[in-house]
Design a protein around this motif. Structure first.
Motif, short mmCIF file in Angstrom:
data_model
loop_
_atom_site.label_atom_id
_atom_site.label_comp_id
_atom_site.label_asym_id
_atom_site.label_seq_id
_atom_site.Cartn_x
_atom_site.Cartn_y
_atom_site.Cartn_z
N GLY A 76 -0.07 -7.83 -3.10
CA GLY A 76 0.80 -8.42 -2.09
C GLY A 76 2.26 -8.14 -2.40
N ILE A 77 2.54 -6.87 -2.77
CA ILE A 77 3.86 -6.52 -3.30
C ILE A 77 4.98 -6.73 -2.29
N ALA A 78 4.72 -6.49 -1.01
CA ALA A 78 5.77 -6.69 0.00
C ALA A 78 6.18 -8.16 0.07
N SER A 79 5.22 -9.06 -0.02
CA SER A 79 5.54 -10.48 0.04
C SER A 79 6.25 -10.95 -1.23
N ILE A 119 1.87 -13.50 6.34
CA ILE A 119 1.28 -13.74 7.65
C ILE A 119 1.57 -12.57 8.60
N LEU A 120 2.81 -12.07 8.59
CA LEU A 120 3.18 -10.95 9.47
C LEU A 120 2.35 -9.71 9.16
N ILE A 161 6.24 -2.57 15.25
CA ILE A 161 7.44 -3.39 15.09
C ILE A 161 7.43 -4.08 13.73
N ILE A 162 6.28 -4.68 13.38
CA ILE A 162 6.17 -5.38 12.10
C ILE A 162 6.36 -4.41 10.94
N LYS A 163 5.73 -3.23 11.04
CA LYS A 163 5.86 -2.24 9.97
C LYS A 163 7.31 -1.84 9.77
N ILE A 164 8.00 -1.56 10.89
CA ILE A 164 9.40 -1.12 10.80
C ILE A 164 10.26 -2.23 10.21
N LEU A 165 10.07 -3.47 10.70
CA LEU A 165 10.86 -4.59 10.19
C LEU A 165 10.61 -4.82 8.70
N MET A 166 9.35 -4.70 8.29
CA MET A 166 9.03 -4.90 6.89
C MET A 166 9.61 -3.79 6.02
N LEU A 167 9.57 -2.55 6.51
CA LEU A 167 10.16 -1.45 5.75
C LEU A 167 11.66 -1.64 5.59
N VAL A 168 12.33 -2.03 6.68
CA VAL A 168 13.78 -2.29 6.63
C VAL A 168 14.07 -3.44 5.66
N LEU A 169 13.25 -4.49 5.73
CA LEU A 169 13.42 -5.64 4.85
C LEU A 169 13.28 -5.23 3.38
N LEU A 170 12.24 -4.43 3.09
CA LEU A 170 12.01 -4.03 1.71
C LEU A 170 13.14 -3.16 1.17
N ILE A 171 13.60 -2.23 2.01
CA ILE A 171 14.70 -1.35 1.58
C ILE A 171 15.99 -2.14 1.40
#
Length: 460
Positions: free
Chosen positions: A265-268, A285-286, A157-167
């Motif tokens: 920490g590129i996603a953050s 944290i996520l 769930i976290i991976k999917i949410l983060m991928l959607v957020l980044l895109i």
């Protein structure tokens, strides 16, 4: 009599996507950018890595279809090669998995360090932080506790949410002043520069695309395999390539290519571009929580692989030792966790763990994929019986094997010490095999001589 349910097209596609998308995309884009001399090389490495993954997944799917056994990824070596090769390769695969666990733990350490420290901590400090989740979940598993399926789903769930957020940052940052506008210094490069740069970038990309080799276990579990397997794998890999390219482009736009080379920490960082400092802390944290779940998955699964290898006689009987009351494989669990911590202690940085892991993978991937040539000859009688048989043979497995040889050579050229270490580990396991077998032969010979002496005395 009810028939066993089989995997359909959607099932197999989701399995491929789930096997491949891990934590690497939240870190390795920085390593690939650092290796790439131009943005074109950077993006081409992601496309090429996906096409190599497609060739590999289809190759492993046919291997699994022709050799459908539980734990096929390690048993296929014993079937096609000398037992010593099977033993050594299976052992380095386990070490590679432990090193991957350490690498992912370091990714989590880099993210959580942004929350804990005001300045960049040392490599030793990050390694110490990375040891914490390994030790915590080692202790939890040792007590016989298990994370529930719902808890493990947190990772996906976290991976999917983060991928959607980044895109989505591609749309939220339109018109904003981002670092992408920075212009790099123009330099003229030779073809050898491009090839070397592409090879080193492919090291990080290969780590991110890993996991598809597990399709070897689904060859006999797919409905209408001739049609479903190639379509499911093709759609899955195309989805993954699209996601990885979109996320990498989001990094490129939000951070800038030159800054991406050195950023951690590129996603953050992207989250901070969108939501400010709070977004950066929450994302850090996520992702650390997601790392915790991933470490636990590896500590749950790999000791069971070691148990299976011990049952088959590949590893010593001690690895079968189990605490029956708590249902814990104490020796296997301890050994796997210890290997991960040892890798962290000696490597300390993600870059070193990445090179060491991928070089071991190059040995395992190239040799395992090559078994298709042996299995095709041995299982000709299965042709036409409904099993999956890849098209464009032998081009696909040859491309896959050549790609991993190229990656291995790239590691050797860029970090020869890591390559020699990996080769030494492989050679050590070969030596261990022959030493153990030599002892066993002496024991068998000694027992036979005692038996013959005893029978001779009885006959007299």
């Amino acid at each position: 009599m009810s028939t066993k349910p089989k995997l359909g097209l959607f099932d197999l596609t989701m399995i491929v996507v789930g096997l491949v998308i891990g934590m690497g995309i939240f870190r390795t884009a920085s390593d690939a950018a650092s290796a790439a001399i131009t943005p074109g090389v950077f993006f081409f490495a992601w496309v090429a890595g996906g096409l190599v993954a497609l060739c590999g997944a289809l190759t492993y799917a046919e291997i699994g279809s022709r050799f459908p056994v539980t734990g096929g990824y390690y048993k296929v070596f014993a079937e096609c090669y000398h037992p010593s090769i099977a033993f050594a390769i299976n052992c380095i695969i386990l070490i590679s998995n432990a090193a991957s666990m350490s690498g992912v733990a370091l990714i989590g350490s880099e993210y959580i360090s942004q929350v804990i420290f005001d300045v960049e901590p040392t490599a030793t400090t990050k390694a110490m932080i990375a040891m914490i989740p390994i030790l915590i979940f080692y202790g939890i598993n040792l007590m016989g506790l298990r994370m529930s399926a719902k808890t493990q789903n947190v990772l996906m769930i976290i991976k999917i949410l983060m991928l959607v957020l980044l895109i989505s940052s591609l749309f939220f940052t339109i018109g904003k002043d981002t670092p992408a506008s920075a212009v790099a210094v123009t330099t003229t490069y030779s073809w050898s520069d491009y090839i070397k740069s592409f090879g080193v970038a492919l090291i990080a990309v290969s780590f991110t695309y890993g996991g598809y080799q597990q399709t070897i276990n689904f060859g006999d579990e797919v409905e209408n395999p001739r049609r479903t397997i190639p379509r499911g794998i093709f759609i899955g890999i195309i989805l993954i390539i699209t996601l990885y390219l979109a996320v990498s482009f989001a990094y490129y736009k939000a951070i800038g290519f030159e800054n991406l080379k050195t950023s951690r920490g590129i996603a953050s960082i992207v989250a901070e571009q969108m939501f400010g400092p709070t977004g950066r802390y929450v994302a850090s944290i996520l992702l650390f929580i997601a790392v915790l779940a991933y470490v636990n998955v590896l500590l749950l699964s790999n000791p069971r692989v070691m148990y299976a290898m011990s049952t088959d006689g590949i590893l010593p009987p001690a690895f079968k030792k189990k605490n029956e009351q708590k249902d814990v494989l104490t020796i296997s669990l301890t050994a796997f966790a210890a290997i991960g911590i040892i890798v962290l202690f000696f490597a300390k940085t993600f870059d070193k763990i990445l090179g060491f892991t991928i070089f071991l993978d190059c040995i395992g991937m190239a040799t395992s994929a090559a078994t298709i040539f042996i299995l095709r000859k041995r299982t000709r009688h299965l042709d036409g019986t409904g099993i999956y048989k890849m098209a464009i043979y032998p081009v696909m497995p040859l491309i896959f094997i050549a790609a991993y040889i190229f990656v291995g050579i790239s590691i050797w050229v860029s970090t020869p010490d890591l390559a020699w270490t990996a080769i030494a580990v492989f050679a050590a396991f070969l030596l261990i095999y022959f030493l153990v077998m030599g002892v066993k032969k002496k024991e068998i010979k000694g027992s036979l001589e005692k038996k013959e002496t005893y029978e001779h005395h009885i006959n007299q």
